[in-house]
Design a protein around this motif. Structure first.
Motif, PDB file in Angstrom:
ATOM      1  N   SER A   1       0.679  -1.095   0.074  1.00 41.66           N
ATOM      2  CA  SER A   1       0.152  -0.083  -0.013  1.00 41.66           C
ATOM      3  C   SER A   1       0.910   1.288  -0.167  1.00 41.66           C
ATOM      4  CB  SER A   1      -0.851  -0.015   1.253  1.00 41.66           C
ATOM      5  OG  SER A   1      -1.875  -0.976   1.245  1.00 41.66           O
ATOM      6  N   ALA A   2       1.893   1.128   0.775  1.00 39.79           N
ATOM      7  CA  ALA A   2       2.979   2.600   0.677  1.00 39.79           C
ATOM      8  C   ALA A   2       3.689   2.671  -0.750  1.00 39.79           C
ATOM      9  CB  ALA A   2       3.813   2.125   1.716  1.00 39.79           C
ATOM     10  N   VAL A   3       3.813   1.453  -1.389  1.00 39.73           N
ATOM     11  CA  VAL A   3       4.341   1.528  -2.788  1.00 39.73           C
ATOM     12  C   VAL A   3       3.366   2.183  -3.582  1.00 39.73           C
ATOM     13  CG1 VAL A   3       5.337  -0.002  -4.581  1.00 39.73           C
ATOM     14  CG2 VAL A   3       5.857  -0.467  -2.298  1.00 39.73           C
ATOM     15  N   TYR A   4       1.913   1.607  -3.530  1.00 40.78           N
ATOM     16  CA  TYR A   4       0.856   2.193  -4.376  1.00 40.78           C
ATOM     17  C   TYR A   4       0.767   3.608  -4.304  1.00 40.78           C
ATOM     18  CZ  TYR A   4      -3.554   2.737  -6.640  1.00 40.78           C
ATOM     19  OH  TYR A   4      -4.801   3.349  -7.130  1.00 40.78           O
ATOM     20  N   ALA A   5       0.726   4.090  -2.978  1.00 43.34           N
ATOM     21  CA  ALA A   5       0.675   5.737  -2.528  1.00 43.34           C
ATOM     22  C   ALA A   5       1.887   6.396  -3.350  1.00 43.34           C
ATOM     23  CB  ALA A   5       0.757   5.740  -1.204  1.00 43.34           C
ATOM     24  N   GLU A   6       3.150   6.057  -3.399  1.00 43.11           N
ATOM     25  CA  GLU A   6       4.068   6.740  -3.975  1.00 43.11           C
ATOM     26  C   GLU A   6       3.934   6.685  -5.562  1.00 43.11           C
ATOM     27  OE1 GLU A   6       6.711   8.147  -2.773  1.00 43.11           O
ATOM     28  OE2 GLU A   6       7.243   7.709  -0.814  1.00 43.11           O
TER      29      GLU A   6
END
Length: 315
Positions: A171-176
């Protein structure tokens, strides 16, 4: 979807089974050992009566809930023992009660020993768990068309130097990557993957790197070396757009803003939702020369870096 990277930077939760639950786990291990004499330790799954082992059953449910809905990774303390044989049976008992163990290689093994064999490198065809290499961010279910629900990585012994676990929530990767919609769209398309080490017959399959659960949670399938190898074997070179998408993804994965680092100690068990969480490790240096076979009678304190890995699907 509005996702903030900082939402996925909370400290990794450390938990421990209560004494009552751990005593019930030991009873389950003793029962399993009495029924599995002469067989490989992971050939038969453990079982418990939820009425007779009510405390352990409730705490296993709590761990599943934490992984599924509260955080995608946690560390379970309290599994430090002296002998390798005891460590194997204890981890196997716990894992096979938490979920349904999956076969991890062409030999039918459901527990994999993670240590440096001193042989081939990943680029030469070795699987990650056979080397001391680091820096390849991945999730373990990359070689299986069906996703893994829970990854278990249990630490029996640390390296002399290095071997730190790097943890990254998808989810953190997707946010970036939301700032680069064309990259996201490319990652949602199919790539070739290979079933490296999973069967005697090599097979390729297609799957997206990025997808979503029914609840809209980002799911990821990634190991760049395996993807590049699969495209070569398929005779379908990666396109310029695909290479650019992988470069963007690798750059995000390399950012400290999405990473959490943990050095697992002997007796600690990392549990993660494999298709929602990526991981890797740093390179490591061992105390002794590498070897291919380790005897179960040995003491964990005498070994090089040694982990056990189990893949689970939900019961």
């Amino acid at each position: 979807m509005n996702i903030n990277v900082s939402d996925f930077r909370q400290a990794v939760s450390n938990v421990r089974l209560s004494k009552f639950a751990f005593d019930e786990l030991l009873s389950a291990r003793e029962l399993l050992a009495s029924e599995s004499q002469g067989a490989r330790f992971d050939s038969k799954a453990a079982y418990i009566n939820s009425l007779q082992s009510s405390v352990l059953s409730k705490e296993l449910d709590r761990i599943r809930t934490m992984i599924d809905h509260e955080c995608h990774v946690l560390i379970l303390d309290g599994f430090k023992v002296e002998k390798l044989e005891t460590f194997k049976s204890l981890i196997w008992t716990f894992a096979s009660l938490l979920g349904v163990p999956m076969v991890q290689n062409h030999l039918g093994h459901k527990v994999i020993e993670v240590f440096d064999r001193g042989g081939q490198r990943i680029e030469e065809g070795a699987r990650y768990h056979q080397t001391r290499q680091g820096a390849y961010v991945h999730n373990d279910g990359v070689s299986d068309p069906l996703p893994i629900d829970y990854l278990i990585l249990a630490c029996g012994q640390q390296a002399l130097l290095g071997g730190e676990s790097i943890l990254i929530d998808a989810s953190a990767v997707y946010a970036e990557l939301m700032a680069f919609p064309e990259i996201l769209e490319e990652l949602k398309c199919n790539f070739f993957f290979e079933n490296r080490g999973m069967s005697d017959e090599e097979q390729l399959f297609k799957a997206p790197i990025l997808s979503f659960s029914n609840e809209g949670i980002p799911l990821i399938r990634y190991f760049r070396v395996y993807i590049e190898s699969a495209h070569i074997k398929a005779g379908v070179p990666l396109t310029l757009a695909q290479c650019q998408a992988l470069d963007f993804l690798d750059t995000v994965l390399d950012q400290s803003s999405v990473q959490q680092r943990v050095l697992l100690e002997p007796g600690q068990v990392l549990i993660s939702a494999d298709n929602k969480f990526l991981h890797t490790r740093t390179h490591f240096i061992d105390r002794h020369a590498p070897r291919c076979v380790i005897d179960d009678a040995e003491s964990l304190s005498d070994l090089n870096r040694y982990m056990l890995r189990v893949w689970l699907r939900k019961q």
